[in-house]
Design a protein around this motif. Structure first.
Motif: not given
Length: 240
Positions: A131, A152, A210-211
């Motif tokens: 992440h 994404v 992910t972010y």
């Protein structure tokens, strides 16, 4: 979850001040820069922190940070003999991390407003992956830029001449323990270092990256101007 705090580097952009002391010990507001990084680790619920730095000022780190009790954390120290990139420094931390543990990697010259606690708590529940934290900036060509499709991250491009987004990847990262296997598979970049962008792109390739987008202010306090601006901002917050 373990915290890995990188506080090495040569600080070339901050010379001549960094001829005297490591940049992460330079004053920002009321405290040395490293103070805020440890405080953010503690705020995120991290209890065990590994501080990685070079030979320059190691004794001063131990004198100021000590055991970490001031922040309610336990701090261990590791010497990075020579600069080899962020990913190389991360790889040195492998003995510090248990096989099924996760890590919060923080670059000590990143100063920011947001709490990472919520993202850290959510990441603890994930089985695997990575992440990153991004911030919208007016000059993305200066940073690693996240390219996003349908929410994404498809890849991160380092300092692109024509950025496809304004999402700069900041110096805070969450990883599962598989990150060390990825680091061992890396090859040095053109500048002879193991790049953290290559680590993140491998997770993106696997569909496991992910972010979160930072909402508050953020700066890489690696220049005289950004160091001054960060100090003024933090001093104002501390006196408010």
């Amino acid at each position: 979850m373990k915290g890995i705090l990188l506080a090495g580097g040569n600080g070339t952009r901050l010379r001549p001040m960094t001829r005297i002391v490591n940049k992460h010990l330079l004053p920002v507001g009321k405290y040395p820069m490293i103070h805020y990084a440890i405080a953010k680790m503690a705020e995120a619920g991290i209890k065990d922190v590994l501080l990685i730095t070079g030979k320059h000022s190691m004794g001063l780190y131990a004198e100021y940070v000590g055991s970490g009790a001031c922040w309610g954390v336990r701090v261990a120290y590791l010497l990075q003999e020579e600069a080899g990139g962020i990913a190389q420094a991360l790889g040195l931390a492998e003995p510090f991390v248990e096989a099924d543990d996760k890590v919060l990697l923080l670059l000590g010259d990143n100063l920011y407003e947001d709490s990472l606690a919520e993202a850290v708590a959510a990441f603890k529940q994930r089985e695997h992956g990575a992440h990153v934290f991004v911030k919208r900036v007016p000059d993305p060509e200066r940073y690693g830029v996240a390219e996003v499709e349908n929410g994404v991250i498809t890849r991160i491009v380092e300092k692109p001449q024509e950025p496809h987004s304004d999402l700069a990847v900041t110096g805070m990262y969450l990883y599962d323990s598989n990150v060390f296997q990825i680091v061992r598979s890396l090859k040095p970049s053109a500048r002879g270092e193991l790049e953290i962008t290559d680590v993140n792109n491998e997770y993106a390739r696997l569909g496991q990256l992910t972010y979160s987008e930072l909402r508050g202010w953020w700066t890489d306090a690696g220049t005289h101007r950004s160091l001054l601006d960060a100090g003024i901002r933090l001093l104002g917050e501390e006196e408010a």
